[in-house]
Enzyme design. Sequence first.
Site, PDB file in Angstrom:
ATOM      1  N   GLY A  72      -9.264  -0.548 -33.075  1.00 34.59           N
ATOM      2  CA  GLY A  72      -8.821  -1.435 -34.144  1.00 34.59           C
ATOM      3  C   GLY A  72      -8.698  -0.719 -35.488  1.00 34.59           C
ATOM      4  O   GLY A  72      -7.751  -0.949 -36.244  1.00 34.59           O
ATOM      5  N   THR A  73      -9.648   0.150 -35.802  1.00 35.22           N
ATOM      6  CA  THR A  73      -9.639   0.815 -37.104  1.00 35.22           C
ATOM      7  C   THR A  73      -8.391   1.684 -37.254  1.00 35.22           C
ATOM      8  O   THR A  73      -7.686   1.612 -38.269  1.00 35.22           O
ATOM      9  CB  THR A  73     -10.915   1.661 -37.263  1.00 35.22           C
ATOM     10  OG1 THR A  73     -12.045   0.790 -37.118  1.00 35.22           O
ATOM     11  CG2 THR A  73     -10.979   2.347 -38.612  1.00 35.22           C
ATOM     12  N   ASN A 152     -14.023 -11.776 -38.220  1.00 35.62           N
ATOM     13  CA  ASN A 152     -15.080 -11.297 -37.328  1.00 35.62           C
ATOM     14  C   ASN A 152     -16.438 -11.908 -37.636  1.00 35.62           C
ATOM     15  O   ASN A 152     -17.289 -12.013 -36.757  1.00 35.62           O
ATOM     16  CB  ASN A 152     -15.179  -9.765 -37.387  1.00 35.62           C
ATOM     17  CG  ASN A 152     -15.175  -9.222 -38.789  1.00 35.62           C
ATOM     18  OD1 ASN A 152     -14.282  -9.501 -39.569  1.00 35.62           O
ATOM     19  ND2 ASN A 152     -16.186  -8.452 -39.118  1.00 35.62           N
ATOM     20  N   GLN A 180     -10.253  -9.667 -33.250  1.00 30.12           N
ATOM     21  CA  GLN A 180     -11.155 -10.710 -32.740  1.00 30.12           C
ATOM     22  C   GLN A 180     -10.408 -11.841 -32.038  1.00 30.12           C
ATOM     23  O   GLN A 180     -11.028 -12.661 -31.366  1.00 30.12           O
ATOM     24  CB  GLN A 180     -11.985 -11.304 -33.891  1.00 30.12           C
ATOM     25  CG  GLN A 180     -12.922 -10.314 -34.560  1.00 30.12           C
ATOM     26  CD  GLN A 180     -14.080  -9.874 -33.673  1.00 30.12           C
ATOM     27  OE1 GLN A 180     -14.370 -10.481 -32.628  1.00 30.12           O
ATOM     28  NE2 GLN A 180     -14.760  -8.813 -34.079  1.00 30.12           N
ATOM     29  N   SER A 200      -8.217  -4.289 -30.054  1.00 27.28           N
ATOM     30  CA  SER A 200      -9.226  -3.303 -29.661  1.00 27.28           C
ATOM     31  C   SER A 200      -9.821  -3.698 -28.309  1.00 27.28           C
ATOM     32  O   SER A 200     -10.204  -4.851 -28.118  1.00 27.28           O
ATOM     33  CB  SER A 200     -10.317  -3.273 -30.728  1.00 27.28           C
ATOM     34  OG  SER A 200     -11.328  -2.379 -30.365  1.00 27.28           O
ATOM     35  N   HIS A 202     -12.675  -2.981 -26.775  1.00 29.85           N
ATOM     36  CA  HIS A 202     -14.099  -3.302 -26.552  1.00 29.85           C
ATOM     37  C   HIS A 202     -14.489  -4.706 -26.973  1.00 29.85           C
ATOM     38  O   HIS A 202     -15.595  -5.160 -26.682  1.00 29.85           O
ATOM     39  CB  HIS A 202     -15.013  -2.234 -27.170  1.00 29.85           C
ATOM     40  CG  HIS A 202     -15.128  -2.241 -28.662  1.00 29.85           C
ATOM     41  ND1 HIS A 202     -16.228  -2.763 -29.302  1.00 29.85           N
ATOM     42  CD2 HIS A 202     -14.317  -1.763 -29.634  1.00 29.85           C
ATOM     43  CE1 HIS A 202     -16.080  -2.587 -30.625  1.00 29.85           C
ATOM     44  NE2 HIS A 202     -14.921  -1.988 -30.832  1.00 29.85           N
ATOM     45  N   THR A 238      -2.896  13.858 -26.448  1.00 33.68           N
ATOM     46  CA  THR A 238      -2.942  13.486 -25.032  1.00 33.68           C
ATOM     47  C   THR A 238      -3.573  12.109 -24.880  1.00 33.68           C
ATOM     48  O   THR A 238      -4.612  11.821 -25.482  1.00 33.68           O
ATOM     49  CB  THR A 238      -3.752  14.538 -24.232  1.00 33.68           C
ATOM     50  OG1 THR A 238      -3.122  15.799 -24.440  1.00 33.68           O
ATOM     51  CG2 THR A 238      -3.801  14.212 -22.751  1.00 33.68           C
ATOM     52  N   CYS A 326     -20.594  -3.644 -38.613  1.00 28.10           N
ATOM     53  CA  CYS A 326     -20.276  -2.526 -39.515  1.00 28.10           C
ATOM     54  C   CYS A 326     -21.043  -2.614 -40.813  1.00 28.10           C
ATOM     55  O   CYS A 326     -21.203  -1.637 -41.508  1.00 28.10           O
ATOM     56  CB  CYS A 326     -18.783  -2.522 -39.816  1.00 28.10           C
ATOM     57  SG  CYS A 326     -17.818  -2.523 -38.338  1.00 28.10           S
TER      58      CYS A 326
HETATM   59  N1  PLP Z   1     -11.010  -5.422 -37.234  1.00 29.59           N
HETATM   60  C1  PLP Z   1     -11.895  -6.374 -36.941  1.00 29.59           C
HETATM   61  C2  PLP Z   1     -11.621  -7.776 -37.352  1.00 29.59           C
HETATM   62  C3  PLP Z   1     -13.061  -6.059 -36.251  1.00 29.59           C
HETATM   63  O1  PLP Z   1     -13.948  -7.015 -35.972  1.00 29.59           O
HETATM   64  C4  PLP Z   1     -13.291  -4.710 -35.879  1.00 29.59           C
HETATM   65  C5  PLP Z   1     -14.537  -4.330 -35.192  1.00 29.59           C
HETATM   66  O2  PLP Z   1     -15.598  -4.850 -35.461  1.00 29.59           O
HETATM   67  C6  PLP Z   1     -12.326  -3.758 -36.202  1.00 29.59           C
HETATM   68  C7  PLP Z   1     -11.198  -4.135 -36.886  1.00 29.59           C
HETATM   69  C8  PLP Z   1     -12.495  -2.316 -35.819  1.00 29.59           C
HETATM   70  O3  PLP Z   1     -12.209  -2.143 -34.463  1.00 29.59           O
HETATM   71  P1  PLP Z   1     -12.703  -0.827 -33.687  1.00 29.59           P
HETATM   72  O4  PLP Z   1     -14.184  -0.960 -33.517  1.00 29.59           O
HETATM   73  O5  PLP Z   1     -11.973  -0.838 -32.386  1.00 29.59           O
HETATM   74  O6  PLP Z   1     -12.316   0.342 -34.535  1.00 29.59           O
END
Ligand code: PLP
Length: 396
Positions: A72-73, A152, A180, A200, A202, A238, A326
């Site tokens: 996600g990031t 989130n 989310q 994302s 996970h 890759t 986070c």
């Molecule tokens: N965006 C939101 C709303 C999230 O909740 C998160 C993870 O907590 C992220 C982005 C970041 O995703 P990733 O952990 O896959 O980098």
Amino acid sequence: MQPVYLDNNATSRTDPAVVEAMLPCFTECFGNPSSGYAFGSAAAAAVRSARKRVQALVGAAHDHEIVFTSGGTESDNTAILSALNVMAGRDEVVVSAVEHPAVLTLCRHLESDRGVKVRIIPVDGRGRLDVDAFQAVLSARTAIVSLMWANNETGVIFPVAELAEMTRTVGALFHTDAVQAVGRLPVDLKETGIDMLSLSAHKLHGPKGVGALYVRRGTPFAPSILGGRQERARRAGTENVPGIVGLGKAAECAMDTVSAEGPRIARLRDRLEQGLQQRIDGTHVNGDTTARLPNTCNIAFEGVESDALVALLDRAGIACSSGSACTSGSTEPSHVLKAMAVPPQFLRGAVRFSLSRDTGEADIARVLAVMPEIVGRLRKPMPSQPFNQPSGLVHA
Ligand code: PLP
């Protein structure tokens, strides 16, 4: 006793079917998808099939609209940086005050180091976007609007399809952080004017370190990671074949379960929320309860420090979080709750429970059974310590 895991917005358990799908990518299907011989084509086929599964989950019109990333990031960063590079003559980014740090930290950096103007849209007390303020800042200078699909911390849902339409009127790009939302809500991108979307693996029972950025066909795009021509030259390096295959399998499982599981999970969440409110005085649910993810409950307990509450719940075998993964561990109250102007007595006592398709009735019953005693213990005033003067010492 089995531990109770209620922190699925931080991460979710990898589905055993996902693990099973990934394993051959380490042992048999280990080729490089760019290699022209059979090992390579087998890996490339596995990536292709995963792409189709992710396409189906988000309702994208074409499979090549899906670009695999590290999560996600990276997807959030890529979308915003790309827009600033390709939208000539436009130097403004519009975000909300409650975005994830993957968006807000980048924006702060862009503002201080690159002179980008970042317009931050406020939310109301229930975490809903101030749509009038949003419309007022849109202009011919807007390069991109990045607004999350679902928050989130509170689970509050923004009306992204409508916001994307409003963005179109000024010719800017619209990106949504749907990390989310995907896998928890039905998503059909064909029905919207969304240009880019982050997801994302996970968060939907897939592996960590892999995700995707949806880029609508025809959207101008500049890659953030330069090198080889992987992902149609939109993301060099890759491919993480096991991760991508895991994401594909997770997407397929989510497709099968999202419609049926959503209402079941929402019923469990509501039972938890109402049960806590009935059993404990001085509670406050944070966020709009009408437009919310089915799995998220953010609830504050007056007179309690959330970190202490989370620690005691952990000792009782229950995992949940204060704020987002986070930011928890920091002593600052959550930027999301601060943006919502949550009353001070509730600001520091907020806990997030986030459920998943793994959650059952017994998990909720356990939380309801232990919470009143734990909250009561934390609210009790500490007995005053007798002052023991060490004998024989005289203090000046
Ligand atoms: N965006 C939101 C709303 C999230 O909740 C998160 C993870 O907590 C992220 C982005 C970041 O995703 P990733 O952990 O896959 O980098």
